[in-house]
Design an enzyme around this catalytic site. Structure first.
Site, PDB file in Angstrom:
ATOM      1  N   ASP A   1       3.324  -0.828  -0.254  1.00 38.88           N
ATOM      2  CA  ASP A   1       4.456   0.054  -0.571  1.00 38.88           C
ATOM      3  C   ASP A   1       5.756  -0.741  -0.706  1.00 38.88           C
ATOM      4  OD1 ASP A   1       5.649   2.477  -1.103  1.00 38.88           O
ATOM      5  OD2 ASP A   1       5.934   3.000   1.014  1.00 38.88           O
TER       6      ASP A   1
ATOM      7  N   ASN B   1       7.402  -1.415  -3.941  1.00 39.45           N
ATOM      8  CA  ASN B   1       7.667  -2.064  -5.239  1.00 39.45           C
ATOM      9  C   ASN B   1       8.946  -1.537  -5.887  1.00 39.45           C
ATOM     10  OD1 ASN B   1       5.216  -3.272  -4.909  1.00 39.45           O
ATOM     11  ND2 ASN B   1       4.149  -2.083  -6.477  1.00 39.45           N
TER      12      ASN B   1
ATOM     13  N   TRP C   1      12.073  -2.731  -4.135  1.00 34.73           N
ATOM     14  CA  TRP C   1      12.264  -4.169  -4.382  1.00 34.73           C
ATOM     15  C   TRP C   1      13.023  -4.359  -5.703  1.00 34.73           C
ATOM     16  CZ3 TRP C   1      11.170  -7.817  -8.056  1.00 34.73           C
ATOM     17  CH2 TRP C   1      11.193  -9.163  -7.652  1.00 34.73           C
TER      18      TRP C   1
ATOM     19  N   ARG D   1      11.926  -0.069 -11.976  1.00 40.01           N
ATOM     20  CA  ARG D   1      10.820  -0.050 -11.012  1.00 40.01           C
ATOM     21  C   ARG D   1       9.584  -0.798 -11.527  1.00 40.01           C
ATOM     22  NH1 ARG D   1      10.923   3.786  -6.989  1.00 40.01           N
ATOM     23  NH2 ARG D   1       8.673   4.051  -7.165  1.00 40.01           N
TER      24      ARG D   1
ATOM     25  N   HIS E   1       6.642  -3.269  -9.749  1.00 44.33           N
ATOM     26  CA  HIS E   1       5.185  -3.104  -9.788  1.00 44.33           C
ATOM     27  C   HIS E   1       4.522  -4.376 -10.312  1.00 44.33           C
ATOM     28  CE1 HIS E   1       5.492   0.975  -8.569  1.00 44.33           C
ATOM     29  NE2 HIS E   1       6.021   1.429  -9.691  1.00 44.33           N
TER      30      HIS E   1
ATOM     31  N   SER F   1      -2.471   6.486  -5.514  1.00 48.25           N
ATOM     32  CA  SER F   1      -2.942   7.618  -4.724  1.00 48.25           C
ATOM     33  C   SER F   1      -3.135   8.846  -5.605  1.00 48.25           C
ATOM     34  CB  SER F   1      -1.956   7.941  -3.604  1.00 48.25           C
ATOM     35  OG  SER F   1      -0.865   8.693  -4.103  1.00 48.25           O
TER      36      SER F   1
ATOM     37  N   GLU G   1      -1.788  11.457  -5.263  1.00 48.96           N
ATOM     38  CA  GLU G   1      -0.474  12.114  -5.435  1.00 48.96           C
ATOM     39  C   GLU G   1       0.459  11.312  -6.348  1.00 48.96           C
ATOM     40  OE1 GLU G   1      -1.943  11.864  -2.272  1.00 48.96           O
ATOM     41  OE2 GLU G   1      -2.652  13.908  -2.579  1.00 48.96           O
TER      42      GLU G   1
ATOM     43  N   LEU H   1     -15.723 -12.371   0.209  1.00 52.49           N
ATOM     44  CA  LEU H   1     -14.870 -11.216   0.524  1.00 52.49           C
ATOM     45  C   LEU H   1     -15.280  -9.970  -0.280  1.00 52.49           C
ATOM     46  CD1 LEU H   1     -12.098 -10.171   1.737  1.00 52.49           C
ATOM     47  CD2 LEU H   1     -11.075 -10.953  -0.411  1.00 52.49           C
TER      48      LEU H   1
HETATM   49  C1  IPE Z   1       1.329   5.261  -0.884  1.00 56.05           C
HETATM   50  O1  IPE Z   1       2.632   4.976  -1.234  1.00 56.05           O
HETATM   51  C2  IPE Z   1       0.408   5.055  -2.062  1.00 56.05           C
HETATM   52  C3  IPE Z   1       0.164   3.690  -2.469  1.00 56.05           C
HETATM   53  C4  IPE Z   1       0.636   2.612  -1.902  1.00 56.05           C
HETATM   54  C5  IPE Z   1      -0.697   3.520  -3.611  1.00 56.05           C
HETATM   55  P1  IPE Z   1       3.636   6.096  -1.758  1.00 56.05           P
HETATM   56  O2  IPE Z   1       4.899   5.402  -2.072  1.00 56.05           O
HETATM   57  O3  IPE Z   1       2.986   6.866  -2.849  1.00 56.05           O
HETATM   58  O4  IPE Z   1       3.782   7.045  -0.498  1.00 56.05           O
HETATM   59  P2  IPE Z   1       4.942   8.059  -0.092  1.00 56.05           P
HETATM   60  O5  IPE Z   1       5.201   8.927  -1.286  1.00 56.05           O
HETATM   61  O6  IPE Z   1       6.149   7.247   0.248  1.00 56.05           O
HETATM   62  O7  IPE Z   1       4.420   8.803   1.097  1.00 56.05           O
HETATM   63  C1  IPE Z   2       4.051   1.043  -4.139  1.00 59.58           C
HETATM   64  O1  IPE Z   2       5.412   0.949  -4.355  1.00 59.58           O
HETATM   65  C2  IPE Z   2       3.255   1.157  -5.411  1.00 59.58           C
HETATM   66  C3  IPE Z   2       2.571   2.449  -5.576  1.00 59.58           C
HETATM   67  C4  IPE Z   2       2.722   3.495  -4.853  1.00 59.58           C
HETATM   68  C5  IPE Z   2       1.644   2.528  -6.672  1.00 59.58           C
HETATM   69  P1  IPE Z   2       6.326   2.220  -4.631  1.00 59.58           P
HETATM   70  O2  IPE Z   2       6.382   2.454  -6.101  1.00 59.58           O
HETATM   71  O3  IPE Z   2       5.882   3.385  -3.845  1.00 59.58           O
HETATM   72  O4  IPE Z   2       7.724   1.681  -4.121  1.00 59.58           O
HETATM   73  P2  IPE Z   2       8.827   2.525  -3.361  1.00 59.58           P
HETATM   74  O5  IPE Z   2       8.182   3.115  -2.160  1.00 59.58           O
HETATM   75  O6  IPE Z   2       9.332   3.554  -4.308  1.00 59.58           O
HETATM   76  O7  IPE Z   2       9.848   1.501  -3.005  1.00 59.58           O
HETATM   77 MG    MG Z   3       6.409   4.126  -2.038  1.00 53.92          MG
END
Ligand code: IPE
Ligand code: IPE
Ligand code: MG
Length: 241
Positions: free
Chosen positions: A12, A14, A17, A25, A29, A57, A59, A123
């Site tokens: 989590d 990206n 960052w 964004r 990624h 995910s 979601e 692995l």
């Molecule tokens: C969880 O991160 C899903 C993945 C890392 C793929 P999210 O960024 O989607 O989670 P929430 O929305 O902050 O709970």
């Molecule tokens: C994780 O980073 C990647 C996925 C969920 C696919 P995010 O995109 O959730 O990054 P934040 O949480 O918005 O910083």
């Molecule tokens: Mg996130």
């Protein structure tokens, strides 16, 4: 040192960052894919047998269409670029998550990765893609209900093992350690059933900054944890031997 056999990571941070650098964004990624390489390397070097990475995910479809499409594109990029090298390094790729709803080209790539690496013994890299813990349990329930309806399973004989065997992770041990980067302290519908007795480590670093040093730090902290599984320390230790 007490080592985890299975490490699962909620990758989590990206987006943050990139935003902190005033960049889109998508750049975060892309950088996150490089951190995946770090994680795979670190897992292999530290004797971890299973590494599960939460990549998308159930979601995450709720994100803007462009971002969803960027994430799909990056999965394809990763598999196309790194599959030969993973195979060379004797890594076996598994994919968990709902495959319905994924495009034909992604499905084909994921299947190719699993087929090519099926016999590998170093692995186990488990990619959680279009994965949701509740969805996993829901699909397992459907499978069991169908077997009951066909007279193949007696409801009175359904055990925890019956359920585990119908989850996407049927042939994968439960995670010993779940790491989440970015400072968020929640499970976000990751391996809900499988994490019943996992240890959790929440790292403040954002996923693109994750490296072998962060991995080693997490393993060091894990080694100090006292896992009791509801028993007492002595009895849990005796059960583990
Ligand atoms: C969880 O991160 C899903 C993945 C890392 C793929 P999210 O960024 O989607 O989670 P929430 O929305 O902050 O709970
Ligand atoms: C994780 O980073 C990647 C996925 C969920 C696919 P995010 O995109 O959730 O990054 P934040 O949480 O918005 O910083
Ligand atoms: Mg996130």
């Amino acid at each position: 040192m007490n080592k985890p056999q299975h490490v699962a990571i909620i990758m989590d941070g990206n987006g943050r960052w990139a935003e902190r650098r005033g960049q889109p964004r998508a750049i975060g990624h892309r950088k996150g894919v490089e951190a995946v390489r770090n994680a795979v390397k670190a897992a292999g070097e530290n004797g971890v047998k299973y590494l599960t990475l939460f990549a998308f995910s159930s979601e995450n479809w709720n994100r803007p269409q462009q971002e969803v499409s960027d994430l799909m594109g990056l999965l394809k990029f990763f598999v196309r670029r790194d599959l030969a090298e993973l195979h060379n390094e004797n890594v076996r790729v598994h994919v968990i998550g709902d495959r319905r709803g994924l495009s034909a080209d992604i499905l084909a790539l994921l299947t190719e990765a699993e087929d090519l690496t099926r016999e590998n013994t170093a692995l186990n890299l488990v990619i959680a893609f279009n994965y949701g813990g509740r969805d996993d349990v829901t699909r397992a329930t459907r499978t069991i209900a169908q077997k009951v309806a066909q007279g193949l399973v007696d409801p009175a004989r359904i055990t925890e093992q019956t359920i585990s065997d119908c989850l996407d992770t049927a042939d994968i041990p439960d995670p010993d350690l779940i790491i989440r980067t970015s400072g968020e302290m929640r499970i976000s519908n990751f391996l809900l059933w499988q994490s019943a007795y996992s240890e959790f480590i929440f790292l403040p670093c954002l996923w693109p900054d994750f490296d072998e040093e962060e991995f080693r730090k997490a393993l060091k902290e894990y080694a100090c944890r006292d896992r009791r599984f509801g028993a007492t320390t002595d009895r849990a230790a005796a059960a583990a031997t």
